[in-house]
Design an enzyme around this catalytic site. Structure first.
Site, PDB file in Angstrom:
ATOM      1  N   HIS B 468       0.968  -1.156   0.186  1.00 25.31           N
ATOM      2  CA  HIS B 468      -0.063  -0.081  -0.081  1.00 25.31           C
ATOM      3  C   HIS B 468       1.020   1.368  -0.075  1.00 25.31           C
ATOM      4  O   HIS B 468       1.244   1.695   1.207  1.00 25.31           O
ATOM      5  CB  HIS B 468      -1.144   0.009   1.170  1.00 25.31           C
ATOM      6  CG  HIS B 468      -1.475  -1.221   1.191  1.00 25.31           C
ATOM      7  ND1 HIS B 468      -2.075  -2.001   2.734  1.00 25.31           N
ATOM      8  CD2 HIS B 468      -2.126  -2.284   0.623  1.00 25.31           C
ATOM      9  CE1 HIS B 468      -2.341  -3.156   2.505  1.00 25.31           C
ATOM     10  NE2 HIS B 468      -2.928  -2.991   1.303  1.00 25.31           N
TER      11      HIS B 468
HETATM   12  C1  LIG Z   1      -0.488  -8.406  -3.418  1.00 25.94           C
HETATM   13  C2  LIG Z   1      -1.661  -7.164  -3.499  1.00 25.94           C
HETATM   14  C3  LIG Z   1      -2.647  -7.202  -2.576  1.00 25.94           C
HETATM   15  C4  LIG Z   1      -3.239  -5.889  -2.501  1.00 25.94           C
HETATM   16  N1  LIG Z   1      -4.525  -5.972  -1.766  1.00 25.94           N
HETATM   17  C5  LIG Z   1      -4.986  -4.909  -1.426  1.00 25.94           C
HETATM   18  C6  LIG Z   1      -6.364  -4.826  -0.794  1.00 25.94           C
HETATM   19  O1  LIG Z   1      -6.630  -5.812  -0.325  1.00 25.94           O
HETATM   20  N2  LIG Z   1      -6.914  -3.375  -0.579  1.00 25.94           N
HETATM   21  C7  LIG Z   1      -6.295  -2.414  -0.849  1.00 25.94           C
HETATM   22  O2  LIG Z   1      -6.939  -1.393  -0.594  1.00 25.94           O
HETATM   23  N3  LIG Z   1      -4.899  -2.162  -1.656  1.00 25.94           N
HETATM   24  C8  LIG Z   1      -4.544  -3.665  -1.938  1.00 25.94           C
HETATM   25  N4  LIG Z   1      -3.265  -3.474  -2.677  1.00 25.94           N
HETATM   26  C9  LIG Z   1      -3.003  -2.177  -3.136  1.00 25.94           C
HETATM   27  C10 LIG Z   1      -3.618  -1.630  -4.439  1.00 25.94           C
HETATM   28  O3  LIG Z   1      -3.309  -2.621  -5.485  1.00 25.94           O
HETATM   29  C11 LIG Z   1      -3.131  -0.167  -4.775  1.00 25.94           C
HETATM   30  O4  LIG Z   1      -3.300   0.721  -3.741  1.00 25.94           O
HETATM   31  C12 LIG Z   1      -3.786   0.163  -6.168  1.00 25.94           C
HETATM   32  O5  LIG Z   1      -3.655  -0.605  -7.041  1.00 25.94           O
HETATM   33  C13 LIG Z   1      -3.521   1.613  -6.430  1.00 25.94           C
HETATM   34  O6  LIG Z   1      -4.385   2.071  -7.581  1.00 25.94           O
HETATM   35  P1  LIG Z   1      -3.551   2.973  -8.598  1.00 25.94           P
HETATM   36  O7  LIG Z   1      -4.362   3.163  -9.620  1.00 25.94           O
HETATM   37  O8  LIG Z   1      -3.171   4.267  -7.795  1.00 25.94           O
HETATM   38  O9  LIG Z   1      -2.233   2.308  -8.992  1.00 25.94           O
HETATM   39  P2  LIG Z   1      -1.892   0.816  -9.967  1.00 25.94           P
HETATM   40  O10 LIG Z   1      -3.193   0.123  -9.667  1.00 25.94           O
HETATM   41  O11 LIG Z   1      -0.631   0.518  -9.647  1.00 25.94           O
HETATM   42  O12 LIG Z   1      -2.153   1.490 -11.455  1.00 25.94           O
HETATM   43  C14 LIG Z   1      -1.300   2.197 -11.869  1.00 25.94           C
HETATM   44  C15 LIG Z   1      -0.991   2.420 -13.521  1.00 25.94           C
HETATM   45  O13 LIG Z   1      -0.269   3.303 -14.001  1.00 25.94           O
HETATM   46  C16 LIG Z   1       0.268   2.781 -14.930  1.00 25.94           C
HETATM   47  N5  LIG Z   1       1.656   3.628 -15.127  1.00 25.94           N
HETATM   48  C17 LIG Z   1       2.633   3.253 -14.410  1.00 25.94           C
HETATM   49  N6  LIG Z   1       3.736   4.058 -14.754  1.00 25.94           N
HETATM   50  C18 LIG Z   1       3.196   4.773 -15.817  1.00 25.94           C
HETATM   51  C19 LIG Z   1       3.943   5.671 -16.830  1.00 25.94           C
HETATM   52  N7  LIG Z   1       5.161   6.259 -16.748  1.00 25.94           N
HETATM   53  N8  LIG Z   1       3.193   5.844 -18.025  1.00 25.94           N
HETATM   54  C20 LIG Z   1       1.920   5.391 -18.044  1.00 25.94           C
HETATM   55  N9  LIG Z   1       1.267   4.483 -17.257  1.00 25.94           N
HETATM   56  C21 LIG Z   1       2.155   4.238 -16.131  1.00 25.94           C
HETATM   57  C22 LIG Z   1       0.662   1.288 -14.497  1.00 25.94           C
HETATM   58  O14 LIG Z   1       0.815   0.424 -15.673  1.00 25.94           O
HETATM   59  C23 LIG Z   1      -0.819   1.007 -13.828  1.00 25.94           C
HETATM   60  O15 LIG Z   1      -1.651   0.571 -14.691  1.00 25.94           O
HETATM   61  C24 LIG Z   1      -2.682  -4.729  -2.994  1.00 25.94           C
HETATM   62  C25 LIG Z   1      -1.572  -4.674  -3.883  1.00 25.94           C
HETATM   63  C26 LIG Z   1      -0.944  -5.885  -3.908  1.00 25.94           C
HETATM   64  C27 LIG Z   1       0.465  -5.903  -4.684  1.00 25.94           C
END
Ligand SMILES: Cc1cc2nc3c(=O)[nH]c(=O)nc-3n(C[C@H](O)[C@H](O)[C@H](O)COP(=O)(O)OP(=O)(O)OC[C@H]3O[C@@H](n4cnc5c(N)ncnc54)[C@H](O)[C@@H]3O)c2cc1C
Ligand code: SF4
Lengths: 183, 548
Positions: B468
């Site tokens: 997280h």
């Molecule tokens: C095993 C595991 C279990 C988890 N369980 C939980 C849970 O139960 N509850 C919870 O709240 N959270 C959980 N999490 C955390 C949760 O996955 C993240 O908090 C969440 O994915 C964040 O969302 P986001 O959209 O900010 O980032 P992400 O889901 O990481 O998405 C970011 C996106 O940006 C893209 N990106 C990155 N860099 C670039 C770039 N330079 N140019 C263009 N695109 C880019 C990536 O490819 C990705 O698609 C877990 C994580 C893991 C690994």
């Protein structure tokens, strides 16, 4: 599923049965009596390929199972042999060792370790193949079986392998001791 | 591809946060482009990859990184993408593909507690948020209705409206915990983005117990669904577009995003407003990469705050054998927890925590341990059944305080695209360690109440990471110690917004995604107001999302 919990019945030897080349191969694979005392049921087992007989006998000892699926055995054997061309010979050697020295499967690893035997990785490889369906290690590891791996099979009365639906919504609330939730 | 694309809003990252921000903007009538570094992957492919994986307990194994958009991988060997500067390792896991990291989450979808927003005022530690619980409450609800969250009202976060769904049916093992721990601890159902009934065209949970790394039936919400919903709302999603730089004009307004396609051809996309939602590591990395004569330290970084205050939720745990058969692995993976230690005056002394029970099948793990121990012959099967039936595990989910020395920087090493790799600087501080120590007595008592034997505490000083990734883009009212304001708008660039868990200025004690989503959905109202969107957002029609 009592087959898992009770000792298998002793084999009925059928001297009148027509000689079967595979059966004979299996006997060759087994060598003599100690392994047969551990896995008497293996007499009744089909062996897909005579060269696999020592592997089958060794597997039966190591995984402690009354019956091993021949098709699965073939897949695992082929994968293990592809992973290490010396595998068939090593399996035979380990089987002979177990047989000649009457080593209990629970003592086997310790014994091989103590002697720093070149065969000491073999039991884990064989059991990992049967129980986890995985052959090879590190970058070369590959999955040969999943839902048919023995670790899925031996709990199949209670659990489903991950990604397989357990049952209808909420079926998991019941005490599993009360009987199977899923068919 | 023509390089003349332009839109009102350019969103970097198609994870759950970026996609749902984009969707909300598009539903309000704006033109929106999402630039996503990774490829499109289907659920079917992921399930097949998991089943064929030689490392089933490595949840990243179905998610190998694309060459042009690497992410950290640790098994079978570290791919060296995330450089560890120490002193304590921070082995972050995330996924760069369309939909992002929640393809393999546990779907725990928690709200903070009201006091989590004011720990500086109340307990003299950390920082206060620039907003309070009441500011977020309607947006928590909005997030929960989009994701389809099931939960019980007894976890300490007040609500104006009921949960979209009642809690998912309690696995037998969790029932036994709840019953046997009742004298000392209330065990409650987790709040999860997991269906307890058909919802939004997706089925109720059927207990596949593979929520991590992939739910095979979409009973659990994930970012792939968010990306689909964004596209359905009219967003143009460009996959395989690895953004490596943001450009600006003389006034400091961001004008364009530059990205590499898989052949490393560069493309330029212009827009009026930019939202960086590439997660808690890749977002600060992109800001740091976007240097210019005017901003030599990168964008939004006048006070050198970008990437600092890295936080997560470290965990220690206890595994034990109960004195009865409970058989973990029936039903979903993350059903229940104890919430009573998430807040209290003790927070001035040590980290608060949630205690979380796993319901992940023990079969694969026990098999490996038994084989490693040389248990062969009929004993193997006997002991495997015993462990699978009796083993239980409880972990703490500990708060980490913001510390500017814990940070993401750019490494001197470069990735396959020639872009500097991210580097982590992290440690576990005494505040968190004291919380872990305090939880040992709970661990022991829990084991005792379950008739536990064979107690196996996680190794002293070893903290598992919960992925997280918080704090690296902290919001706050003081630009000297934060990167953006309460709307995610960077202090330094009027049309540059940040969204995601990185924006959260403290980590609290629950999984961070829903908090980040609520903050981001709230920020969209501000983004729209700034562009003077003429078309007001259409009313959020419940029928649109919730099947009758
Ligand atoms: C095993 C595991 C279990 C988890 N369980 C939980 C849970 O139960 N509850 C919870 O709240 N959270 C959980 N999490 C955390 C949760 O996955 C993240 O908090 C969440 O994915 C964040 O969302 P986001 O959209 O900010 O980032 P992400 O889901 O990481 O998405 C970011 C996106 O940006 C893209 N990106 C990155 N860099 C670039 C770039 N330079 N140019 C263009 N695109 C880019 C990536 O490819 C990705 O698609 C877990 C994580 C893991 C690994
Ligand atoms: S238990 Fe299965 S069906 Fe339910 S959410 Fe997890 S993976 Fe999906």
């Amino acid at each position: 599923m009592e087959r898992r919990h009770s000792r298998p019945p002793l084999p009925t030897l059928r001297p009148d049965a027509s000689p079967d080349p595979l059966r004979r191969a299996l006997l060759v694979g087994f060598g003599a009596t100690y392994v047969l005392s551990l896995v008497p049921f293996a007499w009744a087992q089909a062996v897909p390929d005579a060269a696999m007989a020592p592997f089958m006998a060794l597997s039966a000892v190591l995984v402690g199972r009354p019956s091993l699926d021949p098709a699965q055995a073939k897949r695992l054997y082929d994968a293990l042999a592809a992973n290490d061309p010396g595998f068939p010979a090593a399996a035979k050697q380990l089987l002979d060792t177990v047989e000649q020295r009457k080593i209990d499967p629970m003592q086997l690893q310790q014994t091989l370790n103590d002697e720093n035997s070149p065969l000491k990785d073999l039991p884990r490889q064989v059991v990992t193949a049967w129980f986890l369906g995985i052959v090879g290690s590190g970058k070369n590891a590959r999955c040969v079986a999943f839902e048919t791996a023995l670790n899925a099979q031996v709990v199949a009365d209670i659990l489903k392998p991950p990604t397989y639906a357990y049952g209808a919504y909420g079926s998991w609330t019941r005490n599993p001791a009360e009987g199977p939730d899923h068919g | 591809m023509a390089d003349i694309l332009s839109a009102d809003y350019i969103v970097v990252g198609s994870g759950i946060i970026g996609s749902l921000v984009a969707r909300k903007l598009a539903l309000a009538g704006a033109s929106v482009i999402i630039l996503e570094a990774g490829p499109r992957v289907t659920r079917g492919e992921l399930v097949a990859r998991f089943r064929n994986s030689p490392r089933r307990s490595d949840w990243m194994s179905p998610y190998p990184p694309a060459d042009w958009a690497p992410h950290p991988i640790y098994q079978p060997a570290d791919n060296g993408y995330l450089i560890q500067a120490g002193p304590y390792p921070y082995p972050a896991e995330y996924i760069r593909q369309v939909g992002g990291t929640t393809w393999h989450w546990a779907a725990q979808a928690w709200r903070n507690l009201p006091n989590d927003f004011r720990i500086k005022s109340l307990y003299g530690v950390g920082v206060d948020w620039p907003i309070g619980y009441e500011d977020l409450e309607p947006f928590y609800q909005e997030a929960e209705e989009i994701m389809g969250v099931s939960g019980a009202p007894n976890t300490g976060s007040p609500r104006a409206k009921p949960f979209p769904m009642e809690p998912v049916a309690e696995p037998y093992a969790m029932r036994r915990l709840r019953e046997r721990l009742a004298s000392d601890f209330p065990v409650v159902a987790n709040t999860t983005a997991r269906n307890s009934r058909p919802y939004d065209g997706r089925p109720a949970c059927v207990g596949n117990n593979s929520c991590q790394p992939i739910c095979p039936v979409d009973a659990q919400y994930h970012g792939g669904l968010s990306a689909d919903a964004a596209e359905a709302a009219g967003v143009q999603l460009i996959a395989n577009a690895n953004v490596y730089k943001l450009e600006h004009d003389e006034s400091g307004k961001v004008t364009a995003a530059l990205y590499y396609d898989p052949d490393k051809s560069s493309h330029r996309i212009t827009g009026k407003t930019f939202v960086v939602a590439a997660n808690g590591i890749e977002s600060p990395r992109l800001l740091l990469l976007s240097t210019s004569d005017k901003f030599p330290k990168g964008l939004a970084n006048n006070f050198d705050m970008v990437g600092r205050h890295l936080m997560d939720h470290p965990s220690t745990s206890l595994t034990f054998d109960a004195d009865e058969d409970v058989w973990l692995g029936r039903g979903p993976q993350s059903p229940s927890s104890i919430n009573t230690l998430r807040d209290g005056p003790f927070r001035s002394e040590h980290a608060p925590y949630r205690l979380d029970f796993t319901n992940i099948s023990r079969v694969d793990g026990s098999t490996k341990s038994l084989i490693a121990a040389g248990v062969f012959g009929p004993e193997l099967e006997k002991r495997l059944r015993h462990s699978a039936a009796r083993e239980m595990n409880v972990k703490n989910v500990l708060e980490v305080l913001p510390n500017p020395d814990h940070r993401i920087t750019l490494s001197s090493e470069k990735d396959a695209m020639g872009i500097p790799k991210p580097e982590t600087h992290y440690s576990i501080e005494d505040y968190t360690r004291r919380g872990a120590e305090r939880s040992q007595q709970d661990f022991r008592r829990i084991a005792e109440l379950m008739g536990g034997t064979n107690l196996r505490f996680s190794k002293d000083g070893d903290f598992a990471n919960n992925q997280h990734i918080c704090g690296t883009l902290s919001m706050g009212s003081d630009p000297k110690i934060s990167v953006c304001d309460e709307w995610g708008r960077t202090h330094d660039h009027e049309n540059l917004y940040l969204a995601g868990t990185g924006v959260l200025p403290t980590s609290a004690t629950c999984n961070s995604t829903e908090n980040a989503l609520a903050v981001a959905l709230r920020a969209v109202t501000h983004m729209l107001a700034q562009q003077g969107a003429t078309s007001a957002p259409p009313p959020r029609d419940a029928d649109e999302r919730v099947p009758s």
